[in-house]
Design a protein around this motif. Sequence first.
Motif, PDB file in Angstrom:
ATOM      1  N   PRO A  15      25.494  25.041   4.658  1.00  0.00           N
ATOM      2  CA  PRO A  15      26.754  24.981   3.912  1.00  0.00           C
ATOM      3  C   PRO A  15      27.912  24.379   4.713  1.00  0.00           C
ATOM      4  CG  PRO A  15      25.702  27.114   3.621  1.00  0.00           C
ATOM      5  CD  PRO A  15      24.950  26.409   4.698  1.00  0.00           C
ATOM      6  N   TYR A  16      27.788  24.344   6.041  1.00  0.00           N
ATOM      7  CA  TYR A  16      28.850  23.774   6.862  1.00  0.00           C
ATOM      8  C   TYR A  16      28.423  22.454   7.499  1.00  0.00           C
ATOM      9  CZ  TYR A  16      26.063  26.628  10.093  1.00  0.00           C
ATOM     10  OH  TYR A  16      25.024  27.225  10.777  1.00  0.00           O
ATOM     11  N   GLY A  17      27.315  21.897   7.045  1.00  0.00           N
ATOM     12  CA  GLY A  17      26.870  20.595   7.513  1.00  0.00           C
ATOM     13  C   GLY A  17      25.734  20.697   8.518  1.00  0.00           C
ATOM     14  N   PRO A  18      25.355  19.552   9.076  1.00  0.00           N
ATOM     15  CA  PRO A  18      25.942  18.226   8.850  1.00  0.00           C
ATOM     16  C   PRO A  18      25.625  17.692   7.463  1.00  0.00           C
ATOM     17  CG  PRO A  18      23.947  18.039  10.161  1.00  0.00           C
ATOM     18  CD  PRO A  18      24.194  19.507   9.990  1.00  0.00           C
ATOM     19  N   TRP A  19      26.510  16.802   6.971  1.00  0.00           N
ATOM     20  CA  TRP A  19      26.383  16.256   5.629  1.00  0.00           C
ATOM     21  C   TRP A  19      26.085  14.758   5.689  1.00  0.00           C
ATOM     22  CZ3 TRP A  19      26.095  19.347   1.510  1.00  0.00           C
ATOM     23  CH2 TRP A  19      26.614  20.641   1.613  1.00  0.00           C
ATOM     24  N   SER A  20      25.321  14.296   4.703  1.00  0.00           N
ATOM     25  CA  SER A  20      25.011  12.875   4.594  1.00  0.00           C
ATOM     26  C   SER A  20      26.229  12.102   4.119  1.00  0.00           C
ATOM     27  CB  SER A  20      23.867  12.666   3.600  1.00  0.00           C
ATOM     28  OG  SER A  20      24.320  12.903   2.261  1.00  0.00           O
ATOM     29  N   GLU A  21      26.120  10.800   4.147  1.00  0.00           N
ATOM     30  CA  GLU A  21      27.110   9.963   3.497  1.00  0.00           C
ATOM     31  C   GLU A  21      27.003  10.168   1.981  1.00  0.00           C
ATOM     32  OE1 GLU A  21      29.546   7.938   4.751  1.00  0.00           O
ATOM     33  OE2 GLU A  21      29.013   9.009   6.588  1.00  0.00           O
ATOM     34  N   PRO A  22      28.102  10.024   1.255  1.00  0.00           N
ATOM     35  CA  PRO A  22      28.055  10.233  -0.198  1.00  0.00           C
ATOM     36  C   PRO A  22      27.179   9.191  -0.893  1.00  0.00           C
ATOM     37  CG  PRO A  22      30.315  10.248   0.624  1.00  0.00           C
ATOM     38  CD  PRO A  22      29.462   9.733   1.729  1.00  0.00           C
ATOM     39  N   PHE A  23      26.613   9.590  -2.025  1.00  0.00           N
ATOM     40  CA  PHE A  23      25.876   8.660  -2.875  1.00  0.00           C
ATOM     41  C   PHE A  23      26.177   9.006  -4.332  1.00  0.00           C
ATOM     42  CE2 PHE A  23      23.172  12.226  -1.794  1.00  0.00           C
ATOM     43  CZ  PHE A  23      22.539  12.587  -2.987  1.00  0.00           C
ATOM     44  N   THR A  24      25.997   8.047  -5.210  1.00  0.00           N
ATOM     45  CA  THR A  24      26.375   8.198  -6.613  1.00  0.00           C
ATOM     46  C   THR A  24      25.252   8.826  -7.425  1.00  0.00           C
ATOM     47  OG1 THR A  24      27.863   6.296  -6.495  1.00  0.00           O
ATOM     48  CG2 THR A  24      27.127   6.971  -8.681  1.00  0.00           C
ATOM     49  N   LEU A  25      25.600   9.849  -8.196  1.00  0.00           N
ATOM     50  CA  LEU A  25      24.655  10.434  -9.157  1.00  0.00           C
ATOM     51  C   LEU A  25      24.760   9.742 -10.505  1.00  0.00           C
ATOM     52  CD1 LEU A  25      24.985  14.285  -8.542  1.00  0.00           C
ATOM     53  CD2 LEU A  25      23.295  12.704  -7.605  1.00  0.00           C
ATOM     54  N   SER A  26      25.999   9.492 -10.951  1.00  0.00           N
ATOM     55  CA  SER A  26      26.191   8.886 -12.261  1.00  0.00           C
ATOM     56  C   SER A  26      27.610   8.333 -12.374  1.00  0.00           C
ATOM     57  CB  SER A  26      25.968   9.925 -13.365  1.00  0.00           C
ATOM     58  OG  SER A  26      26.236   9.389 -14.642  1.00  0.00           O
ATOM     59  N   ASP A  27      27.757   7.294 -13.162  1.00  0.00           N
ATOM     60  CA  ASP A  27      29.098   6.869 -13.525  1.00  0.00           C
ATOM     61  C   ASP A  27      29.496   7.600 -14.802  1.00  0.00           C
ATOM     62  OD1 ASP A  27      27.478   5.669 -15.369  1.00  0.00           O
ATOM     63  OD2 ASP A  27      28.282   3.658 -15.124  1.00  0.00           O
ATOM     64  N   THR A  28      30.768   7.524 -15.159  1.00  0.00           N
ATOM     65  CA  THR A  28      31.256   8.147 -16.386  1.00  0.00           C
ATOM     66  C   THR A  28      32.189   7.166 -17.083  1.00  0.00           C
ATOM     67  OG1 THR A  28      33.205   9.157 -15.359  1.00  0.00           O
ATOM     68  CG2 THR A  28      31.158  10.423 -15.305  1.00  0.00           C
ATOM     69  N   ASP A  29      32.385   7.371 -18.360  1.00  0.00           N
ATOM     70  CA  ASP A  29      33.262   6.506 -19.151  1.00  0.00           C
ATOM     71  C   ASP A  29      34.708   6.838 -18.815  1.00  0.00           C
ATOM     72  OD1 ASP A  29      34.617   5.027 -20.992  1.00  0.00           O
ATOM     73  OD2 ASP A  29      33.742   5.990 -22.764  1.00  0.00           O
ATOM     74  N   PRO A  30      35.461   5.887 -18.254  1.00  0.00           N
ATOM     75  CA  PRO A  30      36.841   6.184 -17.867  1.00  0.00           C
ATOM     76  C   PRO A  30      37.764   6.408 -19.045  1.00  0.00           C
ATOM     77  CG  PRO A  30      36.384   3.855 -17.587  1.00  0.00           C
ATOM     78  CD  PRO A  30      35.077   4.500 -17.931  1.00  0.00           C
TER      79      PRO A  30
END
Length: 436
Positions: A377-392
């Motif tokens: 829960p306190y890491g280490p954490w990966s670089e972010p990646f996209t799960l999904s886009d959304t309609d703006p």
Amino acid sequence: MPTAAFPDAETAEAPPNGGRTRRPLRRPIVTALLAYLLTLVAAGFVIDAGDAQRPAVPSPSGSAPAAASPPREPAPPMSDVIPDRPAVQRVDRLDALHQQDRVVSRDNGQSTRYGDRSVWVFADTTLKGPPAFLSNTVASTADLTGRDGITVTATDLAGTAGELHDEFLPWADAERAFERAHAKNCVGRYCGVTFALWPGPVIADPARHRVLVLYHKLCRGGAPKAPCSQKFGQDLGSGVAAVDMRTYRATRLTVGDAAPLGSIEGRDPTLFFGPDARYAWAAVVAGDDVYVYGDCHTDDVRCRVAKVPLAKIGDRSAWRFYGGGGWWSADPADAVATIRAGGAGNTVLWNPALRAWVNIYMEFGSVEVRAQVGGSPYGPWSEPFTLSDTDPGEHGTNYAAYAHPEYAERDGLVQYVTYYSQSNGALNLLRVTFRG
């Protein structure tokens, strides 16, 4: 407003002699009681002293309180190695959360499972018929299947079908008095100011028959260019509320073993952290501890993390803050940024299928639901990646993306995520499937 305790009665100062009147000792009665208690113990009964100290309060709906969850499982494994990043197999866009008929819009929408129900907390809520605006609302649902959409139409924690009309977090007398004093015929920068309590993460604590809600306190309105008149109000700090799931009574916990922090109405004994820290961004339970995320900054778009024994969450001296390298400090100033921050908050969860901790969120000003995987829960954490886009939509952005682990399928390979659409006020629902 709902009838609720404020502040936490268990932490209030006791009167002399514990509030009890001395009475003559009646030895025959005492002897008989002791004999009776010994008989109960021999028969295998367990006496819960906590129940004796908390008189029952009738459920507001008249229905039976929610059942307690099973005993808490051991903490998931933790590692100093970042897990492999999972691949997203598909994303299904489902119908938006089906809500109560009076709801025009409400944001946030974090949830947890308690017994056979899912408990949901919401922040700003706009109602119709007649029009109304509330800073927080709550509901529970027995609908624990997400693939055909999620229905949350109840008006309270008991699952009552009726008319939604009230907030569930209680107000202090000092807060209400301050609002009344500045409501009209007043001068100064606080004229017309109102308070708001925004619920953040919600976690189950079945061992103590309660659900905990971490919340933000803020003020809104007032004179132009005054602190509370900003677009989103003025942050005042964060606290912890407890809901007794046997009575549905909400209590804003009084901070134990710490001096009260200041607020615009005076000292507020329920503020655990001031506006600069606000540990109420996300929370996850691991074994006997709860990890709480806060002190999030938009300049580095990351949060800090604290941990505290779940049983001692109301004791400010029991909180520890992660300073990196496996070191935990009692001073929040030692905390280091570890995890990406979402607009309005995050969801951190353990995913058994991925053998990873997962952080799901949507950044400020973004239209993408993103994630990280971590070793703990306190890491280490990966670089972010996209799960999904959304309609703006017409507003060009969405926010408040949260996962709902109680709806997960296939040991976590399938996750359900909601996000708030500024275009229509809906909580849209995604079904995210990771490749196994």
